[in-house]
Design a protein around this motif. Structure first.
Motif, PDB file in Angstrom:
ATOM      1  N   LEU A  69       0.819  -1.219   0.000  1.00 15.65           N
ATOM      2  CA  LEU A  69       0.000   0.000   0.000  1.00 15.65           C
ATOM      3  C   LEU A  69       0.849   1.262   0.000  1.00 15.65           C
ATOM      4  O   LEU A  69       0.579   2.201  -0.753  1.00 15.65           O
ATOM      5  CB  LEU A  69      -0.941  -0.002   1.207  1.00 15.65           C
ATOM      6  CG  LEU A  69      -1.980  -1.108   1.175  1.00 15.65           C
ATOM      7  CD1 LEU A  69      -2.673  -1.238   2.508  1.00 15.65           C
ATOM      8  CD2 LEU A  69      -2.979  -0.845   0.068  1.00 15.65           C
ATOM      9  N   TRP A  72       2.394   1.628  -3.333  1.00 11.93           N
ATOM     10  CA  TRP A  72       1.400   2.072  -4.305  1.00 11.93           C
ATOM     11  C   TRP A  72       1.190   3.580  -4.179  1.00 11.93           C
ATOM     12  O   TRP A  72       1.120   4.289  -5.187  1.00 11.93           O
ATOM     13  CB  TRP A  72       0.078   1.332  -4.094  1.00 11.93           C
ATOM     14  CG  TRP A  72      -1.018   1.783  -5.007  1.00 11.93           C
ATOM     15  CD1 TRP A  72      -1.241   1.384  -6.294  1.00 11.93           C
ATOM     16  CD2 TRP A  72      -2.030   2.747  -4.710  1.00 11.93           C
ATOM     17  NE1 TRP A  72      -2.340   2.038  -6.806  1.00 11.93           N
ATOM     18  CE2 TRP A  72      -2.838   2.876  -5.852  1.00 11.93           C
ATOM     19  CE3 TRP A  72      -2.324   3.498  -3.586  1.00 11.93           C
ATOM     20  CZ2 TRP A  72      -3.928   3.735  -5.899  1.00 11.93           C
ATOM     21  CZ3 TRP A  72      -3.412   4.357  -3.634  1.00 11.93           C
ATOM     22  CH2 TRP A  72      -4.204   4.469  -4.786  1.00 11.93           C
ATOM     23  N   LEU A  73       1.116   4.072  -2.938  1.00 12.30           N
ATOM     24  CA  LEU A  73       0.992   5.518  -2.732  1.00 12.30           C
ATOM     25  C   LEU A  73       2.166   6.258  -3.357  1.00 12.30           C
ATOM     26  O   LEU A  73       1.994   7.289  -4.007  1.00 12.30           O
ATOM     27  CB  LEU A  73       0.922   5.844  -1.237  1.00 12.30           C
ATOM     28  CG  LEU A  73      -0.358   5.507  -0.511  1.00 12.30           C
ATOM     29  CD1 LEU A  73      -0.173   5.667   0.994  1.00 12.30           C
ATOM     30  CD2 LEU A  73      -1.503   6.371  -1.008  1.00 12.30           C
ATOM     31  N   SER A  76       2.064   5.692  -7.419  1.00 13.72           N
ATOM     32  CA  SER A  76       0.901   6.279  -8.098  1.00 13.72           C
ATOM     33  C   SER A  76       0.863   7.796  -7.977  1.00 13.72           C
ATOM     34  O   SER A  76       0.355   8.476  -8.855  1.00 13.72           O
ATOM     35  CB  SER A  76      -0.396   5.668  -7.578  1.00 13.72           C
ATOM     36  OG  SER A  76      -0.591   5.992  -6.230  1.00 13.72           O
ATOM     37  N   LEU A 126      -7.324  -4.592   1.023  1.00 15.38           N
ATOM     38  CA  LEU A 126      -7.108  -3.221   0.560  1.00 15.38           C
ATOM     39  C   LEU A 126      -6.058  -3.162  -0.543  1.00 15.38           C
ATOM     40  O   LEU A 126      -6.218  -2.436  -1.531  1.00 15.38           O
ATOM     41  CB  LEU A 126      -6.714  -2.329   1.736  1.00 15.38           C
ATOM     42  CG  LEU A 126      -6.658  -0.832   1.479  1.00 15.38           C
ATOM     43  CD1 LEU A 126      -7.999  -0.313   0.969  1.00 15.38           C
ATOM     44  CD2 LEU A 126      -6.257  -0.101   2.753  1.00 15.38           C
ATOM     45  N   VAL A 130      -6.830  -1.610  -4.266  1.00  8.22           N
ATOM     46  CA  VAL A 130      -6.169  -0.437  -4.850  1.00  8.22           C
ATOM     47  C   VAL A 130      -5.350  -0.799  -6.080  1.00  8.22           C
ATOM     48  O   VAL A 130      -5.288  -0.025  -7.039  1.00  8.22           O
ATOM     49  CB  VAL A 130      -5.299   0.355  -3.833  1.00  8.22           C
ATOM     50  CG1 VAL A 130      -6.136   0.876  -2.694  1.00  8.22           C
ATOM     51  CG2 VAL A 130      -4.128  -0.438  -3.343  1.00  8.22           C
ATOM     52  N   HIS A 131      -4.749  -1.984  -6.088  1.00  7.51           N
ATOM     53  CA  HIS A 131      -3.950  -2.362  -7.256  1.00  7.51           C
ATOM     54  C   HIS A 131      -4.825  -2.732  -8.451  1.00  7.51           C
ATOM     55  O   HIS A 131      -4.404  -2.592  -9.590  1.00  7.51           O
ATOM     56  CB  HIS A 131      -2.976  -3.481  -6.904  1.00  7.51           C
ATOM     57  CG  HIS A 131      -1.823  -3.004  -6.085  1.00  7.51           C
ATOM     58  ND1 HIS A 131      -0.765  -2.325  -6.617  1.00  7.51           N
ATOM     59  CD2 HIS A 131      -1.586  -3.065  -4.749  1.00  7.51           C
ATOM     60  CE1 HIS A 131       0.091  -2.009  -5.663  1.00  7.51           C
ATOM     61  NE2 HIS A 131      -0.390  -2.431  -4.517  1.00  7.51           N
ATOM     62  N   TRP A 133      -8.003  -1.308  -8.769  1.00 12.19           N
ATOM     63  CA  TRP A 133      -8.706  -0.062  -9.035  1.00 12.19           C
ATOM     64  C   TRP A 133      -7.821   0.902  -9.817  1.00 12.19           C
ATOM     65  O   TRP A 133      -8.272   1.560 -10.741  1.00 12.19           O
ATOM     66  CB  TRP A 133      -9.150   0.548  -7.713  1.00 12.19           C
ATOM     67  CG  TRP A 133      -9.655   1.948  -7.803  1.00 12.19           C
ATOM     68  CD1 TRP A 133     -10.737   2.396  -8.497  1.00 12.19           C
ATOM     69  CD2 TRP A 133      -9.090   3.095  -7.162  1.00 12.19           C
ATOM     70  NE1 TRP A 133     -10.882   3.750  -8.323  1.00 12.19           N
ATOM     71  CE2 TRP A 133      -9.879   4.207  -7.507  1.00 12.19           C
ATOM     72  CE3 TRP A 133      -8.004   3.284  -6.329  1.00 12.19           C
ATOM     73  CZ2 TRP A 133      -9.608   5.473  -7.054  1.00 12.19           C
ATOM     74  CZ3 TRP A 133      -7.742   4.550  -5.870  1.00 12.19           C
ATOM     75  CH2 TRP A 133      -8.546   5.627  -6.233  1.00 12.19           C
ATOM     76  N   SER A 134      -6.570   0.966  -9.416  1.00 17.05           N
ATOM     77  CA  SER A 134      -5.653   1.904 -10.064  1.00 17.05           C
ATOM     78  C   SER A 134      -4.268   1.260 -10.202  1.00 17.05           C
ATOM     79  O   SER A 134      -3.354   1.562  -9.434  1.00 17.05           O
ATOM     80  CB  SER A 134      -5.570   3.181  -9.230  1.00 17.05           C
ATOM     81  OG  SER A 134      -4.704   4.109  -9.836  1.00 17.05           O
TER      82      SER A 134
END
Length: 147
Positions: A69, A72-73, A76, A126, A130-131, A133-134
């Protein structure tokens, strides 16, 4: 400490691995290395005081999931600041189960809280969300796109 860790793991290591190994593998490896970084503290009983040497393995698993996560933040957004804020927020809140629990019967930290198995389940769901979704498409320095 958070700033230094994030500069090293998500600021330096993650982009280099993502450029050569792909994003998901880079996220997993970075989280694993991050977990190993914490092994000396966890072996002293820092996060899971009751499980002995298994603490290093448990916290490494947590670091891989939370690292998915935080990484990813980082990738992205294109900035290190969201990762720094997420890591700092985790550190600020990680002890809440101990503060809110019963002092005479402390909670089992391997079960409760974000670093416990309940938190692992939440983080895993989660991370998948998120991975999907985006998804991150990382472009390395040579212009190659690595999913």
């Amino acid at each position: 400490m958070v700033l230094g860790e994030e500069l090293g793991w998500r600021g330096w290591l993650l982009p280099r691995l993502a450029g050569s190994q792909g994003v998901l593998k880079a996220l997993a490896v970075t989280g694993f290395v991050w977990g190993l970084w914490h092994a000396p503290l966890t072996l002293l009983g820092y996060n899971y005081p009751d499980i002995g040497p298994w603490a290093a393995l448990a916290f490494t698993g947590f670091c891989v999931l939370f690292g998915m996560l935080v990484g990813w933040l980082r990738l992205s957004s294109g900035s290190l600041w969201p990762a720094i804020l997420a890591h700092g927020s985790l550190n600020a809140c990680a002890g809440l189960p101990l503060l809110l629990g019963d002092a005479t019967e402390p909670p089992n930290m391997l079960v409760v809280g974000l670093p416990g198995f309940v938190g692992w389940a939440f983080l895993a769901v989660l991370a998948v969300v998120v991975h999907r979704w985006s998804p991150i498409r990382f472009t390395d320095v040579e212009g190659r796109v690595n999913p």
